[in-house]
Design an enzyme around this catalytic site. Structure first.
Site, PDB file in Angstrom:
ATOM      1  N   GLY A  10       0.799  -1.227   0.000  1.00 12.29           N
ATOM      2  CA  GLY A  10       0.000   0.000   0.000  1.00 12.29           C
ATOM      3  C   GLY A  10       0.832   1.277   0.000  1.00 12.29           C
ATOM      4  O   GLY A  10       2.062   1.250   0.012  1.00 12.29           O
ATOM      5  N   ASP A  35      -1.770 -12.212   5.731  1.00 14.74           N
ATOM      6  CA  ASP A  35      -3.156 -11.736   5.759  1.00 14.74           C
ATOM      7  C   ASP A  35      -3.523 -11.558   7.236  1.00 14.74           C
ATOM      8  O   ASP A  35      -3.527 -12.537   8.002  1.00 14.74           O
ATOM      9  CB  ASP A  35      -4.053 -12.789   5.084  1.00 14.74           C
ATOM     10  CG  ASP A  35      -5.512 -12.363   5.042  1.00 14.74           C
ATOM     11  OD1 ASP A  35      -5.927 -11.533   5.886  1.00 14.74           O
ATOM     12  OD2 ASP A  35      -6.247 -12.865   4.186  1.00 14.74           O
ATOM     13  N   ALA A  59      -4.981  -2.365   5.560  1.00 14.71           N
ATOM     14  CA  ALA A  59      -6.377  -1.971   5.810  1.00 14.71           C
ATOM     15  C   ALA A  59      -7.210  -2.219   4.579  1.00 14.71           C
ATOM     16  O   ALA A  59      -6.698  -2.263   3.458  1.00 14.71           O
ATOM     17  CB  ALA A  59      -6.451  -0.488   6.181  1.00 14.71           C
ATOM     18  N   THR A  61      -9.462  -0.288   2.417  1.00 18.41           N
ATOM     19  CA  THR A  61      -9.570   1.173   2.273  1.00 18.41           C
ATOM     20  C   THR A  61     -10.586   1.630   1.211  1.00 18.41           C
ATOM     21  O   THR A  61     -10.668   2.825   0.938  1.00 18.41           O
ATOM     22  CB  THR A  61      -8.189   1.781   1.928  1.00 18.41           C
ATOM     23  OG1 THR A  61      -7.685   1.130   0.761  1.00 18.41           O
ATOM     24  CG2 THR A  61      -7.207   1.621   3.068  1.00 18.41           C
ATOM     25  N   THR A 100      -7.967   6.976  10.786  1.00 17.62           N
ATOM     26  CA  THR A 100      -8.472   7.896   9.756  1.00 17.62           C
ATOM     27  C   THR A 100      -9.316   9.050  10.299  1.00 17.62           C
ATOM     28  O   THR A 100      -9.957   8.919  11.355  1.00 17.62           O
ATOM     29  CB  THR A 100      -9.335   7.085   8.756  1.00 17.62           C
ATOM     30  OG1 THR A 100      -9.978   7.973   7.845  1.00 17.62           O
ATOM     31  CG2 THR A 100     -10.425   6.285   9.463  1.00 17.62           C
ATOM     32  N   ASP A 101      -9.331  10.136   9.539  1.00 20.39           N
ATOM     33  CA  ASP A 101     -10.233  11.263   9.831  1.00 20.39           C
ATOM     34  C   ASP A 101     -11.703  10.860   9.650  1.00 20.39           C
ATOM     35  O   ASP A 101     -12.593  11.552  10.147  1.00 20.39           O
ATOM     36  CB  ASP A 101      -9.897  12.460   8.924  1.00 20.39           C
ATOM     37  CG  ASP A 101      -9.923  12.131   7.435  1.00 20.39           C
ATOM     38  OD1 ASP A 101      -9.867  10.933   7.084  1.00 20.39           O
ATOM     39  OD2 ASP A 101      -9.988  13.070   6.619  1.00 20.39           O
ATOM     40  N   TYR A 124     -16.694   2.002   6.714  1.00 17.61           N
ATOM     41  CA  TYR A 124     -15.240   2.105   6.777  1.00 17.61           C
ATOM     42  C   TYR A 124     -14.804   2.820   8.069  1.00 17.61           C
ATOM     43  O   TYR A 124     -13.971   2.305   8.829  1.00 17.61           O
ATOM     44  CB  TYR A 124     -14.710   2.855   5.551  1.00 17.61           C
ATOM     45  CG  TYR A 124     -13.262   3.258   5.637  1.00 17.61           C
ATOM     46  CD1 TYR A 124     -12.242   2.320   5.506  1.00 17.61           C
ATOM     47  CD2 TYR A 124     -12.898   4.596   5.856  1.00 17.61           C
ATOM     48  CE1 TYR A 124     -10.900   2.700   5.591  1.00 17.61           C
ATOM     49  CE2 TYR A 124     -11.571   4.984   5.932  1.00 17.61           C
ATOM     50  CZ  TYR A 124     -10.580   4.035   5.797  1.00 17.61           C
ATOM     51  OH  TYR A 124      -9.259   4.411   5.896  1.00 17.61           O
ATOM     52  N   TRP A 150      -6.886  11.752   3.644  1.00 16.07           N
ATOM     53  CA  TRP A 150      -6.652  12.159   2.255  1.00 16.07           C
ATOM     54  C   TRP A 150      -5.235  11.819   1.788  1.00 16.07           C
ATOM     55  O   TRP A 150      -4.507  12.650   1.267  1.00 16.07           O
ATOM     56  CB  TRP A 150      -6.905  13.651   2.087  1.00 16.07           C
ATOM     57  CG  TRP A 150      -8.311  14.120   2.344  1.00 16.07           C
ATOM     58  CD1 TRP A 150      -9.215  13.592   3.215  1.00 16.07           C
ATOM     59  CD2 TRP A 150      -8.961  15.230   1.720  1.00 16.07           C
ATOM     60  NE1 TRP A 150     -10.396  14.302   3.165  1.00 16.07           N
ATOM     61  CE2 TRP A 150     -10.263  15.312   2.269  1.00 16.07           C
ATOM     62  CE3 TRP A 150      -8.578  16.180   0.762  1.00 16.07           C
ATOM     63  CZ2 TRP A 150     -11.179  16.292   1.879  1.00 16.07           C
ATOM     64  CZ3 TRP A 150      -9.484  17.157   0.389  1.00 16.07           C
ATOM     65  CH2 TRP A 150     -10.769  17.214   0.930  1.00 16.07           C
TER      66      TRP A 150
HETATM   67  N1  LIG Z   1      -5.897   6.300   1.675  1.00 15.47           N
HETATM   68  C1  LIG Z   1      -6.379   7.276   2.419  1.00 15.47           C
HETATM   69  O1  LIG Z   1      -6.791   8.322   1.923  1.00 15.47           O
HETATM   70  C2  LIG Z   1      -6.368   7.141   3.918  1.00 15.47           C
HETATM   71  C3  LIG Z   1      -6.878   8.205   4.671  1.00 15.47           C
HETATM   72  C4  LIG Z   1      -6.855   8.091   6.061  1.00 15.47           C
HETATM   73  C5  LIG Z   1      -6.338   6.955   6.676  1.00 15.47           C
HETATM   74  N2  LIG Z   1      -5.880   5.945   5.903  1.00 15.47           N
HETATM   75  C6  LIG Z   1      -5.362   4.761   6.591  1.00 15.47           C
HETATM   76  O2  LIG Z   1      -3.974   4.710   6.332  1.00 15.47           O
HETATM   77  C7  LIG Z   1      -3.543   3.357   6.294  1.00 15.47           C
HETATM   78  C8  LIG Z   1      -2.767   3.092   5.034  1.00 15.47           C
HETATM   79  O3  LIG Z   1      -3.606   3.414   3.935  1.00 15.47           O
HETATM   80  P1  LIG Z   1      -3.089   3.330   2.449  1.00 15.47           P
HETATM   81  O4  LIG Z   1      -3.626   4.509   1.729  1.00 15.47           O
HETATM   82  O5  LIG Z   1      -1.648   3.016   2.426  1.00 15.47           O
HETATM   83  O6  LIG Z   1      -3.932   2.052   1.973  1.00 15.47           O
HETATM   84  P2  LIG Z   1      -3.708   1.145   0.693  1.00 15.47           P
HETATM   85  O7  LIG Z   1      -2.806   1.806  -0.286  1.00 15.47           O
HETATM   86  O8  LIG Z   1      -5.068   0.713   0.269  1.00 15.47           O
HETATM   87  O9  LIG Z   1      -2.910  -0.090   1.305  1.00 15.47           O
HETATM   88  C9  LIG Z   1      -3.503  -0.981   2.193  1.00 15.47           C
HETATM   89  C10 LIG Z   1      -2.810  -2.287   2.026  1.00 15.47           C
HETATM   90  O10 LIG Z   1      -3.401  -3.222   2.938  1.00 15.47           O
HETATM   91  C11 LIG Z   1      -3.500  -4.462   2.272  1.00 15.47           C
HETATM   92  N3  LIG Z   1      -4.504  -5.318   2.862  1.00 15.47           N
HETATM   93  C12 LIG Z   1      -5.850  -5.313   2.692  1.00 15.47           C
HETATM   94  N4  LIG Z   1      -6.410  -6.313   3.397  1.00 15.47           N
HETATM   95  C13 LIG Z   1      -5.403  -6.960   4.024  1.00 15.47           C
HETATM   96  C14 LIG Z   1      -5.337  -8.074   4.883  1.00 15.47           C
HETATM   97  N5  LIG Z   1      -6.440  -8.759   5.225  1.00 15.47           N
HETATM   98  N6  LIG Z   1      -4.125  -8.468   5.360  1.00 15.47           N
HETATM   99  C15 LIG Z   1      -3.008  -7.798   4.993  1.00 15.47           C
HETATM  100  N7  LIG Z   1      -2.994  -6.759   4.169  1.00 15.47           N
HETATM  101  C16 LIG Z   1      -4.189  -6.331   3.691  1.00 15.47           C
HETATM  102  C17 LIG Z   1      -3.842  -4.096   0.840  1.00 15.47           C
HETATM  103  O11 LIG Z   1      -3.521  -5.186  -0.006  1.00 15.47           O
HETATM  104  P3  LIG Z   1      -4.350  -5.393  -1.368  1.00 15.47           P
HETATM  105  O12 LIG Z   1      -3.996  -4.225  -2.235  1.00 15.47           O
HETATM  106  O13 LIG Z   1      -3.839  -6.697  -1.854  1.00 15.47           O
HETATM  107  O14 LIG Z   1      -5.796  -5.397  -0.988  1.00 15.47           O
HETATM  108  C18 LIG Z   1      -2.954  -2.879   0.617  1.00 15.47           C
HETATM  109  O15 LIG Z   1      -1.682  -3.240   0.128  1.00 15.47           O
HETATM  110  C19 LIG Z   1      -4.800   2.512   6.459  1.00 15.47           C
HETATM  111  O16 LIG Z   1      -4.937   2.147   7.793  1.00 15.47           O
HETATM  112  C20 LIG Z   1      -5.919   3.453   6.089  1.00 15.47           C
HETATM  113  O17 LIG Z   1      -7.130   3.114   6.726  1.00 15.47           O
HETATM  114  C21 LIG Z   1      -5.866   6.005   4.547  1.00 15.47           C
END
Ligand SMILES: NC(=O)c1ccc[n+]([C@@H]2O[C@H](COP(=O)([O-])OP(=O)(O)OC[C@H]3O[C@@H](n4cnc5c(N)ncnc54)[C@H](OP(=O)(O)O)[C@@H]3O)[C@@H](O)[C@H]2O)c1
Length: 292
Positions: A10, A35, A59, A61, A100-101, A124, A150
């Site tokens: 991610g 996983d 996560a 997401t 997250t926000d 979510y 974001w």
């Molecule tokens: N993106 C945003 O805007 C945002 C905003 C606020 C907070 N956050 C938080 O920030 C954190 C990182 O977000 P990010 O943007 O880096 O998310 P991301 O790019 O979607 O990466 C999440 C990673 O988690 C993996 N994943 C999903 N289910 C899983 C499981 N059961 N076991 C192990 N890995 C798993 C996904 O793999 P696959 O691709 O194979 O599914 C993906 O590689 C998360 O906690 C998210 O909730 C994100």
């Protein structure tokens, strides 16, 4: 320090890998390698790696898709976080969790503090709030939980890359202007987590994003201006601000989710950078890197 990072495919994890201090030994596990919904796999990974720190960057997401598969979302974001936190605690490792926000309802008009009551609007956000509680309970409140919002990075799927693609493909775009937050380069989050790694006394919830405030419309316009300047876009297409009601989505989103970063900036001795400066730097990097 030996650090196990989940969700290594991610955005956040990719920046953690890029910015890790040289004294950190990283074990980065993608979903296919670990996983976090699989208890046996979590136990085995912790037993094998024996880390001093576990960073949960895994996560579910997909905010809209989450509305139709709440069990799957909770299995990852709530139960998975708790499972990993318990295993980290049992192994004597610190536990960092990203939240997250979207745990907030978005009905404030001033930045959310860590002490403000959460009230998530969708599946979510509910799952992420449950994940915070699970992480706190499993670690007897020693977990460090960083709420951000974001997120974007050169690696992965995000608004910045979607906007660049759509602005290159379409004659015009509508973008919502009544959701306000702070765009955050995942690098800012990663660097903050590494700063926290060398501060063993830090625990509890912290808010962390880049500095400043924007609507998605403002963000899209900035992406266009910076994209044109860097030659990532060839022509400017008209971008029209629209309300969320004109762009209905399965999940409700907070209208206002700016986070108050005072505590993180104070306790870590860092000063935030404005989101626009971070966007510029990320796009400069995107221009030079292979498609990712
Ligand atoms: N993106 C945003 O805007 C945002 C905003 C606020 C907070 N956050 C938080 O920030 C954190 C990182 O977000 P990010 O943007 O880096 O998310 P991301 O790019 O979607 O990466 C999440 C990673 O988690 C993996 N994943 C999903 N289910 C899983 C499981 N059961 N076991 C192990 N890995 C798993 C996904 O793999 P696959 O691709 O194979 O599914 C993906 O590689 C998360 O906690 C998210 O909730 C994100």
């Amino acid at each position: 320090m030996k650090v196990l990072i989940t969700g290594a495919g991610g955005q956040a994890a990719s920046e953690l890998q890029k910015t890790a201090p040289t004294n950190m030994e990283l074990i980065c596990l993608e979903r296919r390698q670990l996983d976090i919904t699989d208890q046996a796999a979590v136990t085995a990974a912790l037993n094998t790696a024996r880390p001093q720190l576990v960073i949960n960057a895994a996560a579910y997401t997909a905010v809209d898709q989450a509305e139709t598969e709440p069990e799957t979302v909770h299995a990852v974001n709530a139960d998975g976080a708790g499972r990993l936190a318990r295993a980290a605690s049992a192994a004597g490792a610190r536990f960092f969790h990203i939240s997250t926000d979207f745990v907030f309802a978005g009905d404030q008009s001033f930045p959310y503090r860590e002490t403000d009551p959460p009230a998530p609007l969708g599946v979510y956000g509910q799952s992420k709030l449950a994940g915070e509680k699970a992480a706190r309970d499993a670690t007897k409140d020693t977990a460090l939980i960083v709420r951000t919002g974001w997120l974007y990075a050169a690696h992965g799927k995000n608004f910045v890359k979607t906007m660049l693609r759509l602005q290159a493909e379409r004659p015009c775009l509508n973008v919502v202007c009544d959701q306000v937050g702070t765009p955050t380069w995942a690098r800012t989050l990663a660097e903050t987590l590494w700063a926290a790694a060398s501060r063993p006394e830090l625990r509890g919830v912290y808010h962390l994003s880049d500095a400043g405030v924007a609507s998605w419309y403002d963000f899209a316009v900035a992406i266009q201006e910076e994209g044109l300047r860097l030659g990532l876009l060839e022509t400017a297409v008209p971008i029209t601000p629209v309300t969320s009601s004109a762009y209905p989505t399965p999940a409700r989103r907070p209208a206002y989710s700016v986070l108050d970063k005072t505590a993180a900036w104070r306790d870590l001795g860092i000063s935030g950078r404005h989101w626009r400066a971070c966007l510029r730097e990320m796009l400069e990097e995107l221009k030079t890197c292979a498609p990712c």
